[in-house]
Design a protein around this motif. Sequence first.
Motif, PDB file in Angstrom:
ATOM      1  N   GLY A 129      48.498  12.509  28.819  1.00 51.01           N
ATOM      2  CA  GLY A 129      49.356  13.685  28.783  1.00 51.01           C
ATOM      3  C   GLY A 129      50.078  13.726  27.464  1.00 51.01           C
ATOM      4  O   GLY A 129      49.824  12.920  26.573  1.00 51.01           O
ATOM      5  N   VAL A 130      50.983  14.674  27.343  1.00 55.40           N
ATOM      6  CA  VAL A 130      51.790  14.810  26.133  1.00 55.40           C
ATOM      7  C   VAL A 130      53.244  14.827  26.564  1.00 55.40           C
ATOM      8  O   VAL A 130      53.629  15.588  27.452  1.00 55.40           O
ATOM      9  N   ASN A 131      54.066  13.973  25.952  1.00 58.69           N
ATOM     10  CA  ASN A 131      55.478  13.940  26.310  1.00 58.69           C
ATOM     11  C   ASN A 131      56.282  14.963  25.506  1.00 58.69           C
ATOM     12  O   ASN A 131      55.716  15.727  24.716  1.00 58.69           O
ATOM     13  N   HIS A 132      57.586  14.968  25.699  1.00 56.85           N
ATOM     14  CA  HIS A 132      58.439  15.949  25.037  1.00 56.85           C
ATOM     15  C   HIS A 132      58.581  15.730  23.535  1.00 56.85           C
ATOM     16  O   HIS A 132      59.190  16.530  22.844  1.00 56.85           O
ATOM     17  N   HIS A 133      58.010  14.657  23.014  1.00 56.21           N
ATOM     18  CA  HIS A 133      57.984  14.411  21.569  1.00 56.21           C
ATOM     19  C   HIS A 133      56.616  14.740  20.979  1.00 56.21           C
ATOM     20  O   HIS A 133      56.313  14.348  19.855  1.00 56.21           O
ATOM     21  N   GLU A 134      55.759  15.437  21.797  1.00 50.19           N
ATOM     22  CA  GLU A 134      54.408  15.792  21.386  1.00 50.19           C
ATOM     23  C   GLU A 134      53.538  14.561  21.124  1.00 50.19           C
ATOM     24  O   GLU A 134      52.615  14.601  20.323  1.00 50.19           O
ATOM     25  N   GLN A 135      53.837  13.473  21.800  1.00 49.56           N
ATOM     26  CA  GLN A 135      53.070  12.235  21.672  1.00 49.56           C
ATOM     27  C   GLN A 135      52.163  12.074  22.880  1.00 49.56           C
ATOM     28  O   GLN A 135      52.547  12.394  24.004  1.00 49.56           O
ATOM     29  N   SER A 136      50.950  11.566  22.639  1.00 51.40           N
ATOM     30  CA  SER A 136      50.046  11.284  23.746  1.00 51.40           C
ATOM     31  C   SER A 136      50.571  10.086  24.529  1.00 51.40           C
ATOM     32  O   SER A 136      51.024   9.099  23.942  1.00 51.40           O
ATOM     33  N   ILE A 137      50.513  10.208  25.852  1.00 54.94           N
ATOM     34  CA  ILE A 137      50.937   9.099  26.711  1.00 54.94           C
ATOM     35  C   ILE A 137      49.893   8.895  27.803  1.00 54.94           C
ATOM     36  O   ILE A 137      49.248   9.840  28.245  1.00 54.94           O
ATOM     37  N   LEU A 138      49.732   7.652  28.201  1.00 54.65           N
ATOM     38  CA  LEU A 138      48.807   7.328  29.277  1.00 54.65           C
ATOM     39  C   LEU A 138      49.524   7.550  30.600  1.00 54.65           C
ATOM     40  O   LEU A 138      50.541   6.938  30.878  1.00 54.65           O
ATOM     41  N   LEU A 139      48.998   8.456  31.420  1.00 57.38           N
ATOM     42  CA  LEU A 139      49.604   8.763  32.712  1.00 57.38           C
ATOM     43  C   LEU A 139      49.030   7.897  33.826  1.00 57.38           C
ATOM     44  O   LEU A 139      49.672   7.669  34.839  1.00 57.38           O
ATOM     45  N   GLY A 140      47.820   7.461  33.648  1.00 62.27           N
ATOM     46  CA  GLY A 140      47.155   6.651  34.664  1.00 62.27           C
ATOM     47  C   GLY A 140      45.700   6.472  34.288  1.00 62.27           C
ATOM     48  O   GLY A 140      45.233   7.003  33.281  1.00 62.27           O
ATOM     49  N   ALA A 141      44.995   5.709  35.098  1.00 60.62           N
ATOM     50  CA  ALA A 141      43.576   5.469  34.827  1.00 60.62           C
ATOM     51  C   ALA A 141      42.890   5.045  36.113  1.00 60.62           C
ATOM     52  O   ALA A 141      43.540   4.619  37.072  1.00 60.62           O
ATOM     53  N   GLY A 142      41.601   5.186  36.115  1.00 56.50           N
ATOM     54  CA  GLY A 142      40.807   4.753  37.253  1.00 56.50           C
ATOM     55  C   GLY A 142      39.530   4.094  36.778  1.00 56.50           C
ATOM     56  O   GLY A 142      39.069   4.346  35.669  1.00 56.50           O
ATOM     57  N   LEU A 143      38.993   3.229  37.604  1.00 53.51           N
ATOM     58  CA  LEU A 143      37.678   2.640  37.356  1.00 53.51           C
ATOM     59  C   LEU A 143      36.754   3.199  38.420  1.00 53.51           C
ATOM     60  O   LEU A 143      37.041   3.105  39.618  1.00 53.51           O
ATOM     61  N   ILE A 144      35.675   3.812  37.980  1.00 54.47           N
ATOM     62  CA  ILE A 144      34.742   4.409  38.932  1.00 54.47           C
ATOM     63  C   ILE A 144      33.354   3.825  38.732  1.00 54.47           C
ATOM     64  O   ILE A 144      32.964   3.486  37.620  1.00 54.47           O
ATOM     65  N   SER A 145      32.630   3.701  39.838  1.00 53.03           N
ATOM     66  CA  SER A 145      31.311   3.068  39.773  1.00 53.03           C
ATOM     67  C   SER A 145      30.187   4.063  39.534  1.00 53.03           C
ATOM     68  O   SER A 145      29.076   3.663  39.206  1.00 53.03           O
ATOM     69  N   SER A 146      30.466   5.357  39.705  1.00 53.13           N
ATOM     70  CA  SER A 146      29.444   6.357  39.410  1.00 53.13           C
ATOM     71  C   SER A 146      30.121   7.587  38.832  1.00 53.13           C
ATOM     72  O   SER A 146      31.328   7.765  38.970  1.00 53.13           O
ATOM     73  N   GLU A 147      29.336   8.434  38.191  1.00 55.90           N
ATOM     74  CA  GLU A 147      29.904   9.618  37.550  1.00 55.90           C
ATOM     75  C   GLU A 147      29.383  10.894  38.194  1.00 55.90           C
ATOM     76  O   GLU A 147      29.035  11.849  37.511  1.00 55.90           O
ATOM     77  N   GLY A 148      29.383  10.927  39.520  1.00 52.45           N
ATOM     78  CA  GLY A 148      28.955  12.117  40.246  1.00 52.45           C
ATOM     79  C   GLY A 148      30.137  12.997  40.605  1.00 52.45           C
ATOM     80  O   GLY A 148      31.301  12.583  40.522  1.00 52.45           O
ATOM     81  N   THR A 149      29.843  14.211  41.023  1.00 51.36           N
ATOM     82  CA  THR A 149      30.887  15.164  41.406  1.00 51.36           C
ATOM     83  C   THR A 149      31.771  14.602  42.509  1.00 51.36           C
ATOM     84  O   THR A 149      33.005  14.723  42.459  1.00 51.36           O
TER      85      THR A 149
END
Length: 170
Positions: A8-28
């Motif tokens: 995301g982007v914070n109020h200082h226009e800096q990129s920030i990591l909001l979260g992450a996931g590990l997934i075993s496949s890339e399907g819908t």
Amino acid sequence: MTFAPFFGVNHHEQSILLGAGLISSEGTETFTWLFQTWLQCMDGIAPKAIIIDQNRAMKNAIAIVFPETRHRLCLWHILKKVSEKLESYAAYRSGLKTQLMKCVYDTQTIEEFEKCWVGFINTYDLQENAWLKSLYAEHEHWVPTNLKEFVNQFDSALRKKIENENHAEF
């Protein structure tokens, strides 16, 4: 496993990591689950916009989970493929790539882009190029925003941000 970060982007226009996931496949189905889980973590507040590469399954999941979110394709990812997809053409080094970049970066309106694109396709006889056809079919997701539209959207976003800050301060 695929690492799927949410930035995301914070109020200082800096990129920030909001979260992450590990997934075993890339399907819908997997991306739908990931986005629904992320949405729960964000108290049901969907992002205003999402920028992704050209992953079809991810695009489908965005339409399911975030139907009101503006979905854009990352221009960097698209243009990274230009040499791979077009360097086999004789004209690649003698103007083809330059003309494509001109259409993408030097047009200020949708009409200018359309005219430039048609000229590019006709000049280099690329009507049958499958990659360019598919790219054009989704151009509303990646063509850069014209300056007037950008200024209006920026002004609106800035106004909303100030309202939210004032509300939080109160």
